[in-house]
Design an enzyme around this catalytic site. Structure first.
Site, mmCIF file in Angstrom:
data_model
loop_
_atom_site.group_PDB
_atom_site.id
_atom_site.type_symbol
_atom_site.label_atom_id
_atom_site.label_comp_id
_atom_site.label_asym_id
_atom_site.label_seq_id
_atom_site.Cartn_x
_atom_site.Cartn_y
_atom_site.Cartn_z
ATOM 1 N N CYS A 81 0.851 -1.181 0.000
ATOM 2 C CA CYS A 81 0.000 0.000 0.000
ATOM 3 C C CYS A 81 0.892 1.237 0.000
ATOM 4 O O CYS A 81 1.891 1.303 0.710
ATOM 5 C CB CYS A 81 -0.948 0.090 1.192
ATOM 6 S SG CYS A 81 -2.202 -1.171 1.214
ATOM 7 N N ARG A 140 4.199 -0.589 -4.573
ATOM 8 C CA ARG A 140 3.856 -1.029 -3.218
ATOM 9 C C ARG A 140 2.520 -1.764 -3.166
ATOM 10 O O ARG A 140 2.163 -2.352 -2.138
ATOM 11 C CB ARG A 140 3.792 0.180 -2.278
ATOM 12 C CG ARG A 140 5.100 0.921 -2.146
ATOM 13 C CD ARG A 140 4.935 2.095 -1.226
ATOM 14 N NE ARG A 140 4.699 1.682 0.134
ATOM 15 C CZ ARG A 140 5.639 1.469 1.037
ATOM 16 N NH1 ARG A 140 6.894 1.631 0.710
ATOM 17 N NH2 ARG A 140 5.336 1.100 2.253
ATOM 18 N N TRP A 153 -2.825 -2.690 -1.624
ATOM 19 C CA TRP A 153 -2.502 -4.107 -1.692
ATOM 20 C C TRP A 153 -3.409 -4.740 -0.647
ATOM 21 O O TRP A 153 -3.217 -4.559 0.551
ATOM 22 C CB TRP A 153 -1.033 -4.354 -1.357
ATOM 23 C CG TRP A 153 -0.608 -5.779 -1.549
ATOM 24 C CD1 TRP A 153 -0.182 -6.363 -2.703
ATOM 25 C CD2 TRP A 153 -0.563 -6.805 -0.548
ATOM 26 N NE1 TRP A 153 0.114 -7.678 -2.488
ATOM 27 C CE2 TRP A 153 -0.110 -7.988 -1.185
ATOM 28 C CE3 TRP A 153 -0.878 -6.863 0.807
ATOM 29 C CZ2 TRP A 153 0.045 -9.195 -0.495
ATOM 30 C CZ3 TRP A 153 -0.723 -8.053 1.487
ATOM 31 C CH2 TRP A 153 -0.267 -9.199 0.835
ATOM 32 N N ASN A 177 -1.932 2.542 5.400
ATOM 33 C CA ASN A 177 -1.051 1.440 5.008
ATOM 34 C C ASN A 177 -0.730 0.683 6.295
ATOM 35 O O ASN A 177 -0.245 1.289 7.251
ATOM 36 C CB ASN A 177 0.222 2.038 4.378
ATOM 37 C CG ASN A 177 1.338 1.033 4.219
ATOM 38 O OD1 ASN A 177 1.101 -0.163 4.094
ATOM 39 N ND2 ASN A 177 2.567 1.517 4.213
ATOM 40 N N GLY A 178 -1.028 -0.605 6.331
ATOM 41 C CA GLY A 178 -0.774 -1.378 7.551
ATOM 42 C C GLY A 178 -1.968 -2.270 7.864
ATOM 43 O O GLY A 178 -2.841 -2.471 7.014
ATOM 44 N N LYS A 187 12.281 -16.178 -8.859
ATOM 45 C CA LYS A 187 12.127 -15.116 -9.873
ATOM 46 C C LYS A 187 11.132 -15.558 -10.939
ATOM 47 O O LYS A 187 10.261 -14.810 -11.326
ATOM 48 C CB LYS A 187 13.458 -14.787 -10.565
ATOM 49 C CG LYS A 187 14.478 -13.987 -9.803
ATOM 50 C CD LYS A 187 14.134 -12.558 -9.531
ATOM 51 C CE LYS A 187 13.320 -12.395 -8.290
ATOM 52 N NZ LYS A 187 13.930 -12.158 -7.046
#
Ligand code: F6R
Length: 615
Positions: free
Chosen positions: A2, A27, A74, A100-101, A492
Site C-alpha cells: 500500500c 507497493r 494491496w 497502510n498497515g 524469480k
C-alpha cells in the site's frame, strides 16, 4: 505494501497525487483512490486496478482542490472492490483517511462501533480506524486542528497493529494530518506546500527536504508550517534530512521495465556495495557501520542470518560464503520463523537482519526479538531511512539505489556482495593470511566488469527463454553456494511469469524430484567449473537419461556441458565464492524474458507488493 501520498499547498492536488501514486504503485496495485477538500466538502474518486484507471475516472469526472490524500492498495482485509478501495470515511462523512498497515483488533472495534449504530460500507480494517477518529472528533467538540490531532491520538491508542495514515477533515480545510506505527511515513517540506508519503520516491520531484516520522509520531501539516508530536501527546525533536536519490532513479530510462533496468544496473550497484570497503593495504574489508571492533568481531562464535524471500536466499548463500571464508558457523532462519521460534543462541551469536526495504514486518519483528534477548543485531538494508536500518545496532547499507521492480534483482547481488565482504573481514581476523586477503580483494575488484560481461549474454538468454516459454514447470538445480541461487532462480520465475518452479540442491534430484522429469520439464543446472562440477555433470546425465531438457549455466571455456545439455549459457570465470553473484544474472534475465514473452507485467506481478509490511 500500500502506498499513500497526501498534499497540502497552493497547487492543484490531483496531478501531484496521481504522479506520486504512480511512483508508489510498486507497493500495491489492486485499486486506488483520491479524496480532495473541495468547496467545504470532500470529493472522492476511486478505481479498481491500476493508477491509470483512477486517472481515467478523474478525467471523466474531474475534481479540484489544493489539499488531498490518496492511496494505492494491496488488499489485506476485504476483496479487491471499489468499496474496499481507500480513502475511507468516518460516520459523519466529513473525515477521510488512507491507511497502510493492518489493524489487528479491527473486528472487536468494529463490533463495538456497530453496536453503537455505526454503519460500515467496506470490509476493511481501515474504515474502522476512520470511524474511530471521527467518533473521537465528534465527542471532543473541539473543531480545530488541535481537536483533530487529539481525536487521532485517542483513536490510535485504541488500535493494535500497524499504520501509516493520512487524514483530512472538511471542517478543518487547511490541515493534513498523518501518523505512523510500523508502516513508513515521510513528511516532505516544500515552499508553502507539504507532502506526506509512504516513501520519498513519491515526492522527490517536489522536494529533497524530508522528515522521516518515527513510530507513534503524528504530523499536523499546513501550507506553511508543520508540527510533530507523539501519540501520547509530547513534542518531538525531529530532524530534517536531505534526500540524495537522483531523479533518474525513479524513471525507467531507456528500458521497457524497471526490472530490466535494475538487472543492468548491477555492475554499478555491486561496485557501490564495495565502494570504500576494500582495503588493499590491510588486505581486508572495512565495514565501519557494524560499530564493532576487531576484538568484538573476533569473539563472535556464531552468526544467524535472517530475512524473507530473496533476502533469505542471500542469507543461505551467505552461510556458504562466510563459513568457507571465515570458518564461522552460520545459521539461516526465515524471519517469519525466527520471530516465534525461540532459537537457542549463545551470548556471542551475532544476528543480521537482511532486508532491501528495511520495512518487512517479519524481518523487523525478528530483529526486535533478537534485540529483546540481548543479542547484538545488525542490518543489511538498502533503504537508508528504513525502520530496520534505524533500529539495528549497526550494519552495512547496500547502496544499490532505489529498487522499484517488485522482483528483487540488484538488491540480491548487493546482499551477496556484502556477505562476501563480511566473510573476508571475519576471515582476516581469524585464519586468512594477508596474501589470501589481497587475492580476495583483487578478485572482488574485478567483479563489476565480470557482471557487465555476464549481461552481454542477454540476447542468447532471450533465445533460450523463447524456446522454453510454453513449459509449465521448471526445476532449478545447483550445489553449494549455487544451491541458494537455484532457489532464487525458481522464485524469480514463479513471481513474474506464474510458472511453477522449484529449486533444489542438484544431488537431491534422485531423492524424489526426479519423478517430475519428462520431456516437457526443463531443468536449469547451475554448473560452473568449481569443486563440484563433476558431481553436477552426473546429475545432468541422470536428467538426460530420462529425456529431460537441460539448460546449463557453466563457465566460459567449458566444452563438456555443450555435449550433454540442450542449451548452455557460459558466464565469466571467477573464484567459487564469487560465482553465485555471476550465476544469478542469467537466471534473472531468463525469468525476465520468459515473463515478457508470456505478456506478464513483470514490474507489477499479480498478488505481490514490493515491501511486505504486514505479517
Ligand atoms: C522477491 C522479493 C521478495 C522480497 C521479500 C523481502 O523478488 O522481492 O521475496 O525479497 O519480500 O523483502 P525485503 O528485502 O524488502 O525485506
Amino acid at each position: 505494501m500500500c502506498g499513500i501520498i497526501g498534499y497540502i499547498g497552493g497547487s492543484e492536488a490531483v496531478p501531484v497525487l496521481l504522479e506520486g501514486l504512480r511512483r508508489l504503485e510498486y507497493r500495491g496495485y489492486d485499486s486506488a483512490g483520491v479524496a480532495l477538500l473541495s468547496g467545504g466538502a470532500i470529493e472522492v474518486r476511486k478505481a479498481v486496478g491500476r493508477i491509470a484507471n483512477l486517472a481515467e475516472a478523474i478525467q471523466q469526472n474531474p475534481i479540484h482542490g489544493t489539499t488531498g490524500i490518496s492511496h494505492t492498495r494491496w488488499a489485506t482485509h476485504g476483496g479487491v472492490t471499489l468499496e474496499n478501495a481507500h480513502p475511507h470515511f468516518d460516520a459523519s462523512g466529513h473525515l477521510a483517511l488512507v491507511h497502510n498497515g493492518v489493524i489487528e483488533n479491527y473486528q472487536t472495534l468494529r463490533d463495538r462501533l456497530i453496536a453503537e449504530g455505526h454503519v460500515f460500507k467496506s470490509q476493511t480494517d481501515t474504515e474502522v480506524l476512520a470511524h474511530l477518529v471521527g467518533e473521537a472528533f465528534e465527542k471532543s467538540g473541539d473543531r480545530t486542528k488541535e481537536g483533530l490531532v487529539g481525536a487521532l491520538r485517542q483513536a490510535l491508542r485504541q488500535v493494535i497493529g500497524t499504520y501509516g495514515i493520512a487524514v483530512i477533515h472538511s471542517e478543518i480545510p487547511g490541515v493534513l494530518v498523518g501518523a505512523r506505527r510500523g508502516s513508513p511515513l515521510v513528511l516532505g517540506i516544500g515552499k508553502d506546500e507539504h507532502f506526506l508519503a509512504s516513501d520519498v520516491s513519491a515526492i522527490i520531484a517536489h522536494t529533497r527536504e524530508v522528515v522521516y516520522l518515527n513510530d507513534y509520531e503524528i504530523a499536523a501539516v499546513e501550507n506553511d508550517r508543520f508540527e510533530i508530536s507523539t501519540v501520547s501527546g509530547s513534542g518531538v525533536d525531529f530532524q530534517v534530512s536531505k534526500v540524495e536519490l537522483s531523479a533518474d532513479a525513479v524513471d525507467k530510462g531507456k528500458y521497457p521495465h524497471f526490472m530490466l533496468k535494475e538487472i543492468y544496473e548491477q555492475p554499478s550497484s555491486i561496485r557501490d556495495a564495495m565502494r570504500g570497503r576494500l582495503s588493499a593495504e590491510e588486505a581486508t574489508a572495512k565495514l565501519g557501520g557494524l560499530n564493532m571492533t576487531n576484538g568484538e568481531l573476533r569473539a563472535v562464535d556464531r552468526i544467524v542470518l535472517t530475512g524473507c524471500g530473496t533476502a533469505f536466499h542471500a542469507a543461505l548463500a551467505g552461510e556458504y560464503l562466510i563459513e568457507s571464508l571465515a570458518h564461522v558457523p552460520v545459521e539461516c532462519e526465515f524471519a517469519s520463523e525466527f520471530r516465534y521460534r525461540n532459537l537457542p543462541m549463545d551470548r556471542d551469536t551475532l544476528v543480521f537482519a537482511i532486508s532491501q526495504s528495511g520495512e518487512t514486518a517479519d524481518t523487523l519483528a525478528a530483529l526486535r526479538e533478537s534485540q529483546r534477548k540481548g543479542h547484538r543485531t545488525l542490518g543489511i538494508c538498502n533503504n537508508v531511512a528504513s525502520t530496520i536500518a534505524r533500529e539495528s545496532d549497526g550494519g552495512a547499507y547496500m547502496h544499490a539505489g532505489l529498487e522499484i521492480g517488485v522482483a528483487a534483482t540488484k538488491s540480491f547481488t548487493s546482499q551477496l556482495t556484502i556477505l562476501t565482504l563480511l566473510g573476508l573481514l571475519l576471515g582476516r581476523i581469524r585464519h586468512l593470511s594477508h596474501a589470501e586477503g589481497r587475492t580476495i580483494i583483487h578478485e572482488m575488484e574485478k567483479l563489476p566488469d565480470l557482471v557487465a560481461k555476464a549481461l552481454e549474454l542477454d540476447e542468447s538468454i532471450q533465445r533460450v527463454a523463447k524456446k522454453y516459454v510454453s513449459a509449465k514447470n521448471f526445476l532449478f538445480l545447483g550445489r553449494q553456494a549455487n544451491y541458494p541461487i537455484a532457489l532464487e532462480g525458481a522464485l524469480k520465475l514463479k513471481e513474474i511469469s506464474y510458472i511453477s518452479a522449484s529449486g533444489y540442491p542438484s544431488a537431491e534430484l534422485k531423492h524424489g524430484v526426479i519423478a517430475l522429469i519428462n520431456e516437457e520439464t526443463p531443468s536449469v543446472f547451475i554448473a560452473p567449473q568449481d569443486a563440484v562440477f563433476d558431481k553436477n555433470i552426473s546429475n545432468i546425465e541422470e536428467v538426460k537419461a530420462r529425456k529431460g531438457p537441460v539448460i546449463a549455466i557453466g563457465t566460459e571455456g567449458d566444452t563438456a556441458l555443450a555435449k550433454i545439455c540442450d542449451d548452455v549459457i557460459l558466464i565469466p570465470h571467477a573464484p567459487d565464492y564469487l560465482t553465485p553473484i555471476l550465476s544469478a544474472i542469467p537466471l534473472q534475465l531468463l525469468s525476465y524474458h520468459i515473463a515478457v514473452a508470456l505478456g506478464c507485467d513483470v514490474d507489477k506481478p499479480r498478488n505481490l507488493a514490493k515491501s511486505v509490511t504486514v505479517e
